[in-house]
Design an enzyme around this catalytic site. Sequence first.
Site, PDB file in Angstrom:
ATOM      1  CG  MET A 270       0.950 -48.508  48.945  1.00  0.00           C
ATOM      2  SD  MET A 270      -0.110 -47.066  48.799  1.00  0.00           S
ATOM      3  CE  MET A 270       0.869 -46.061  47.683  1.00  0.00           C
ATOM      4  NE  ARG A 271      -0.592 -56.737  44.180  1.00  0.00           N
ATOM      5  CZ  ARG A 271       0.325 -57.647  44.427  1.00  0.00           C
ATOM      6  NH1 ARG A 271       1.328 -57.787  43.595  1.00  0.00           N
ATOM      7  NH2 ARG A 271       0.252 -58.412  45.479  1.00  0.00           N
ATOM      8  CB  ALA A 272      -4.296 -50.287  42.855  1.00  0.00           C
TER       9      ALA A 272
END
Length: 644
Positions: A270-272
């Site tokens: 989910m970092r993006a």
Amino acid sequence: MRFPFSAIVGHDDLRMALLLNAVHPGIGGVLVRGEKGTAKSTIVRALAALLPAVDVVPGCRFACDPANPDPACPDAPHTGADQRPARLVELPVGATEDRLVGSLDLERALTEGVRAYQPGLLAAAHRGVLYVDEVNLLHDHLVDLLLDAAAMGRAHVEREGVSVSHAASFLLVGTMNPEEGELRPQLLDRFGLTVHVVSSRDVAIRTEVIRRRLAFEADPSGFAAKWTAADAELAAQIVKARTALPGVALPDSELRRIASVCASFEVDGMRADLVVARTAVAHAAWRGGDAVNADDVEVAVRLALPHRRRRDPFDEPGIDEQQLQDALQNAAEQENEGPDDDPDGPDGPDDGGELPRNAEQPQGSPGGGDQPPVPPAPAFKARLLQVPGIGEGAPGRRSRATAHNGYVVRPSTVEGNGLHLVGTLSAAAPHQSARGRDGAGLVLRGQDLRLAVREGKESNLVLFCVDASGSMAARKRMSAVTGAVLSLLRDAYQRRDKVGVVTFRGNSAEVTLPPTSSVDAAAARLKGLRTGGRTPLADGLLRVRRVLAAERLRDPRRRPLLVLLTDGRATQSAGGRDPMDDAMRAAGMLAADGIPNIVVDCEQGYVKLGLASRLAAVLGGTCLRLAELSADQVTGVVRAARAA
Ligand SMILES: [Zn+2]
């Protein structure tokens, strides 16, 4: 005198990426990819000059804010207030861990009983810019420390039972030239944004760049004065956007657009999504908007996604324009249909270890001349091939080595790096009464001092020598061989090795790829490898010998590992001599040079001649079958038999 930010021509993406990070520190920094001589450092320095001055506590070496000092600050308690410009701190590639995170002055600690902590560059960069030129050449361990601090906004120092923690929140900018080696993918995606920088091909732009550069060099302060007003305006816009940032709304529709685009690019985790969201919010604040719109999202996606969709060193970095437009379009259409609440996680990359892949194409004629490249079999996780003994090469992840920032293995009076505390105390202990110790505190003398001998891992030069002759050219077999070499190359990339490729076929051998740190280049050459013809094995081995001799002069501490892929057959030799005799003689010369090696036996079929294992015996190395190169097929570690 710095070159003014507003006077920079072109480089719109990089300037925007830096400004957005200046507005929103949570974005996580910028990685600048590009060739040398693209003014990367000029632009970064120019940005630092735009950042607002910081309020600091006089005498605090950790740049505490007087309005909100760090309660854990080693320099607490704080009094007073002062102001200084935001700093640009450079981390040199050769920096030690002590230089980065700071160090304890153990001699003072032991003799005076004070906790003397000398802050490092992370402390110096707090509330400023930390600039790492050639971040891809920095030791992995330091990159980890750097990115940890950047993510947490804090640095922790643990040494010999003493721990210090301080705030370290900074705008991280790393630059790299991909031709000099890639950053590991897991480090790549920890940078918030990536910009690929190229010199403009536009004559008008190039002309203007040179005109301004010359004007600046002729009269730096006069030139800068002309741009003072424009720079001041940008600086004011940063301050305004920072103030406005908390009030910028991120509507659900735009949040769904972000999630949808990230999902369609199959980025991991989910970092993006988070980085895109923060960047879009910062962009809205920057342009003075009070809510994120579709344009903000598009800008954010372009800056935040290119390095995240890259799963493998062999994928091309960058983002496909058509795919991006499609993804934004699809997101807009879904928008009208309501939320999509079934975000299927992307499947992992296909890492199936099946070897070889079924070749659909007809088989090439075995004795034929020039055969087109064969698609390689799927990559697998390679087993660890090591150089025996302990080297002292560049940091890496392959073979054992003495290392300045490795694990402490023992104390020593003559060699080592940094203090070995327990060793020093043990050396001092027996002499305490003779030295007249009374009360607390050891009496230490210089002769008690013990240094820490450390051991870590080095990178190597992995030189592949590949038989591309007709005897190997059955498509299925060549596909298995190139698939195996690509797997070993991927492994070499992760272990930070240098790689090179020598191939032999027809009348002679050639250096298909001279030793380089660019695994991408090696993979590209290998995928385009033409095959067929006779088998000049001796020539291949002699060429390897020459490449290694030259490399020994160029990079003497880097130990080589030869990986020879062959079925052991030789059918071609110079001067009408017996090809097999010549090959064995060449193998004997490599063995006499003490080159650690592994022979990968590529012989297939029901009748086995076992020529490759005979060759391996002469080379003094290990002989493995192709299938044994996969980490899934073996336990334990392979060592070439001969000591380096
Ligand atoms: Zn402080």
